[in-house]
Structures are given as C-alpha cells and as structure tokens.
Write a protein that holds these residues in place. Structure first.
Motif, PDB file in Angstrom:
ATOM      1  N   ALA A 133       0.838  -1.207   0.000  1.00 52.92           N
ATOM      2  CA  ALA A 133       0.000   0.000   0.000  1.00 52.92           C
ATOM      3  C   ALA A 133       0.871   1.254   0.000  1.00 52.92           C
ATOM      4  CB  ALA A 133      -0.938  -0.012   1.199  1.00 52.92           C
ATOM      5  N   GLY A 134       1.991   1.214   0.729  1.00 51.84           N
ATOM      6  CA  GLY A 134       2.890   2.360   0.774  1.00 51.84           C
ATOM      7  C   GLY A 134       3.512   2.671  -0.571  1.00 51.84           C
ATOM      8  N   ALA A 135       3.722   1.659  -1.404  1.00 45.21           N
ATOM      9  CA  ALA A 135       4.286   1.872  -2.736  1.00 45.21           C
ATOM     10  C   ALA A 135       3.212   2.318  -3.728  1.00 45.21           C
ATOM     11  CB  ALA A 135       4.957   0.595  -3.234  1.00 45.21           C
ATOM     12  N   ILE A 136       1.991   1.858  -3.536  1.00 47.66           N
ATOM     13  CA  ILE A 136       0.911   2.172  -4.480  1.00 47.66           C
ATOM     14  C   ILE A 136       0.355   3.573  -4.256  1.00 47.66           C
ATOM     15  CG2 ILE A 136      -1.434   1.548  -5.195  1.00 47.66           C
ATOM     16  CD1 ILE A 136      -0.713  -1.357  -4.563  1.00 47.66           C
ATOM     17  N   PHE A 137       0.148   3.953  -3.000  1.00 49.50           N
ATOM     18  CA  PHE A 137      -0.522   5.216  -2.691  1.00 49.50           C
ATOM     19  C   PHE A 137       0.438   6.219  -2.067  1.00 49.50           C
ATOM     20  CE2 PHE A 137      -3.760   1.819  -1.840  1.00 49.50           C
ATOM     21  CZ  PHE A 137      -4.469   1.982  -3.013  1.00 49.50           C
ATOM     22  N   ASP A 138       0.089   7.478  -2.181  1.00 53.22           N
ATOM     23  CA  ASP A 138       0.777   8.549  -1.466  1.00 53.22           C
ATOM     24  C   ASP A 138       0.312   8.427  -0.013  1.00 53.22           C
ATOM     25  OD1 ASP A 138       1.216  11.001  -0.130  1.00 53.22           O
ATOM     26  OD2 ASP A 138       1.116  12.130  -1.998  1.00 53.22           O
ATOM     27  N   ALA A 139       1.166   7.892   0.852  1.00 50.44           N
ATOM     28  CA  ALA A 139       0.755   7.551   2.220  1.00 50.44           C
ATOM     29  C   ALA A 139       0.205   8.747   3.002  1.00 50.44           C
ATOM     30  CB  ALA A 139       1.907   6.891   2.967  1.00 50.44           C
ATOM     31  N   PRO A 140       0.881   9.902   3.041  1.00 51.42           N
ATOM     32  CA  PRO A 140       0.308  11.028   3.808  1.00 51.42           C
ATOM     33  C   PRO A 140      -1.065  11.445   3.275  1.00 51.42           C
ATOM     34  CG  PRO A 140       2.630  11.433   3.377  1.00 51.42           C
ATOM     35  CD  PRO A 140       2.231  10.228   2.556  1.00 51.42           C
ATOM     36  N   ASP A 141      -1.233  11.461   1.949  1.00 54.70           N
ATOM     37  CA  ASP A 141      -2.517  11.827   1.370  1.00 54.70           C
ATOM     38  C   ASP A 141      -3.587  10.798   1.705  1.00 54.70           C
ATOM     39  OD1 ASP A 141      -4.117  13.584  -0.359  1.00 54.70           O
ATOM     40  OD2 ASP A 141      -4.155  11.846  -1.722  1.00 54.70           O
ATOM     41  N   PHE A 142      -3.216   9.527   1.669  1.00 57.40           N
ATOM     42  CA  PHE A 142      -4.149   8.450   2.005  1.00 57.40           C
ATOM     43  C   PHE A 142      -4.615   8.601   3.457  1.00 57.40           C
ATOM     44  CE2 PHE A 142      -5.652   4.251   3.048  1.00 57.40           C
ATOM     45  CZ  PHE A 142      -6.206   3.777   1.867  1.00 57.40           C
ATOM     46  N   LEU A 143      -3.681   8.859   4.360  1.00 58.17           N
ATOM     47  CA  LEU A 143      -4.037   9.021   5.767  1.00 58.17           C
ATOM     48  C   LEU A 143      -4.907  10.265   5.983  1.00 58.17           C
ATOM     49  CD1 LEU A 143      -0.693   7.986   7.446  1.00 58.17           C
ATOM     50  CD2 LEU A 143      -2.846   6.708   7.434  1.00 58.17           C
ATOM     51  N   ARG A 144      -4.623  11.342   5.252  1.00 64.09           N
ATOM     52  CA  ARG A 144      -5.470  12.542   5.358  1.00 64.09           C
ATOM     53  C   ARG A 144      -6.899  12.229   4.922  1.00 64.09           C
ATOM     54  NH1 ARG A 144      -0.712  15.117   3.927  1.00 64.09           N
ATOM     55  NH2 ARG A 144      -1.144  14.980   1.687  1.00 64.09           N
ATOM     56  N   ALA A 145      -7.051  11.391   3.895  1.00 66.84           N
ATOM     57  CA  ALA A 145      -8.390  11.020   3.432  1.00 66.84           C
ATOM     58  C   ALA A 145      -9.163  10.251   4.500  1.00 66.84           C
ATOM     59  CB  ALA A 145      -8.295  10.196   2.149  1.00 66.84           C
ATOM     60  N   LEU A 146      -8.441   9.573   5.382  1.00 69.96           N
ATOM     61  CA  LEU A 146      -9.084   8.815   6.459  1.00 69.96           C
ATOM     62  C   LEU A 146      -9.270   9.640   7.736  1.00 69.96           C
ATOM     63  CD1 LEU A 146      -7.258   5.401   6.048  1.00 69.96           C
ATOM     64  CD2 LEU A 146      -9.575   5.987   5.324  1.00 69.96           C
ATOM     65  N   SER A 147      -8.923  10.913   7.694  1.00 72.08           N
ATOM     66  CA  SER A 147      -8.949  11.750   8.904  1.00 72.08           C
ATOM     67  C   SER A 147     -10.302  11.830   9.601  1.00 72.08           C
ATOM     68  CB  SER A 147      -8.409  13.152   8.621  1.00 72.08           C
ATOM     69  OG  SER A 147      -9.249  13.837   7.718  1.00 72.08           O
ATOM     70  N   PRO A 148     -11.435  11.673   8.902  1.00 70.19           N
ATOM     71  CA  PRO A 148     -12.692  11.648   9.658  1.00 70.19           C
ATOM     72  C   PRO A 148     -12.813  10.405  10.553  1.00 70.19           C
ATOM     73  CG  PRO A 148     -13.127  12.137   7.347  1.00 70.19           C
ATOM     74  CD  PRO A 148     -11.687  11.716   7.454  1.00 70.19           C
ATOM     75  N   HIS A 149     -11.974   9.395  10.284  1.00 66.32           N
ATOM     76  CA  HIS A 149     -12.095   8.120  10.994  1.00 66.32           C
ATOM     77  C   HIS A 149     -10.930   7.821  11.937  1.00 66.32           C
ATOM     78  CE1 HIS A 149     -15.265   7.472   8.076  1.00 66.32           C
ATOM     79  NE2 HIS A 149     -14.395   7.782   7.139  1.00 66.32           N
ATOM     80  N   ILE A 150      -9.764   8.438  11.691  1.00 68.58           N
ATOM     81  CA  ILE A 150      -8.583   8.184  12.508  1.00 68.58           C
ATOM     82  C   ILE A 150      -7.838   9.487  12.772  1.00 68.58           C
ATOM     83  CG2 ILE A 150      -8.243   5.830  11.656  1.00 68.58           C
ATOM     84  CD1 ILE A 150      -5.945   6.917   9.924  1.00 68.58           C
ATOM     85  N   SER A 151      -7.001   9.475  13.785  1.00 65.51           N
ATOM     86  CA  SER A 151      -6.086  10.573  14.063  1.00 65.51           C
ATOM     87  C   SER A 151      -4.690  10.101  13.705  1.00 65.51           C
ATOM     88  CB  SER A 151      -6.117  10.944  15.548  1.00 65.51           C
ATOM     89  OG  SER A 151      -7.407  11.358  15.914  1.00 65.51           O
ATOM     90  N   THR A 152      -3.906  10.978  13.097  1.00 70.55           N
ATOM     91  CA  THR A 152      -2.546  10.582  12.726  1.00 70.55           C
ATOM     92  C   THR A 152      -1.534  11.577  13.269  1.00 70.55           C
ATOM     93  OG1 THR A 152      -2.705  11.765  10.622  1.00 70.55           O
ATOM     94  CG2 THR A 152      -3.248   9.420  10.602  1.00 70.55           C
ATOM     95  N   GLU A 153      -0.353  11.080  13.452  1.00 75.95           N
ATOM     96  CA  GLU A 153       0.790  11.901  13.846  1.00 75.95           C
ATOM     97  C   GLU A 153       1.968  11.406  13.008  1.00 75.95           C
ATOM     98  OE1 GLU A 153       3.545  12.436  17.744  1.00 75.95           O
ATOM     99  OE2 GLU A 153       1.388  12.256  18.071  1.00 75.95           O
ATOM    100  N   LEU A 154       2.446  12.260  12.123  1.00 76.00           N
ATOM    101  CA  LEU A 154       3.528  11.876  11.229  1.00 76.00           C
ATOM    102  C   LEU A 154       4.800  12.633  11.594  1.00 76.00           C
ATOM    103  CD1 LEU A 154       1.553  11.908   7.864  1.00 76.00           C
ATOM    104  CD2 LEU A 154       2.032   9.964   9.334  1.00 76.00           C
TER     105      LEU A 154
END
Length: 136
Positions: free
Chosen positions: A115-136
C-alpha cells in the motif's frame, strides 16, 4: 512491527516459546510477553467472548486502537502513529478509499505492491482523517 517467531516450541496456537520481539531491533529487546499474546488470542477466538457493544450514533464500540510504526535506516529514524475508535469501523472507509484510488488511477505504481508503494501515504491518511487521528 511485532512478529511472532517460527512455530517451533509453541503451544497449540503455534506461538514461539520465548517473548515476542521486534524484527528491527536487537534480539534482546522485549516487546511483549507470550502469555499476554496467547491470552488475547484465546479471548478473541472464544465463543463466550461477547461482541463489542455500540456506544455512539455511528455504531462504534468503545474500543480504541493505536498503530505505532518506527522506521530506522542508518542513523535516521521516522515515526508515524494512527489511532482511533473501533478499528473495525475504520476497515470499510479504508478499503473504499483504496479501491476508489485504484479505479480512478490515483496510484504510483501498477501490479503487486505494498500500500505504501501504491498510494501517497500522507494523502491516504489525510483522506481517512474523519475516521482516525494521525501523527507523522
């Protein structure tokens, strides 16, 4: 990343005889205790364990999760964390986001890849922001 060693010396669950260890650190670094892992696995697989109870209007349970990833390369270290409520409630939005990106061509590679190679990981995590909290 926590890994379980080979199946030699384990009990009926196939767990190693010793402690659970991190695969990216010295062999002496202890991450968990085998008994706790075995007990958690038994609890999850037991037919007597009740299903989580919904506690909010979205049907989520009160259970929380934390995924903490540490990457080391040479002398450099990077860490990313994702947390939220009811990891099962996050599964569907995560899968839908991944499929939507594949179907709309928002991928960085083709074929079999992580998944990390296929998708832009920070952008993918931002898209999930309504469901999760992230700290990069």
């Amino acid at each position: 990343m926590v890994v379980l060693g080979g199946h030699r010396g384990g009990d009926e669950l196939g767990l190693p005889a010793g402690p659970v260890r991190r695969d990216d650190q010295a062999a002496g670094d202890r991450v968990g205790d085998r008994r706790a892992v075995v007990e958690a696995a038994r609890d999850i697989s037991s037919p007597d364990t009740p299903a989580p109870t919904a506690v909010d209007e979205r049907g989520r349970s009160a259970q929380t999760f934390l995924v903490d990833v540490v990457l080391r390369s040479g002398g450099e270290e990077r860490r990313a964390m994702a947390s939220g409520q009811d990891i099962y409630a996050v599964t569907a939005p995560l899968a839908v986001e991944a499929v939507d990106r594949v179907l709309t061509g928002r991928t960085r590679t083709a074929g079999v890849a992580s998944a990390g190679a296929i998708f832009d990981a920070p952008d993918f995590l931002r898209a999930l922001s309504p469901h999760i909290s992230t700290e990069l």
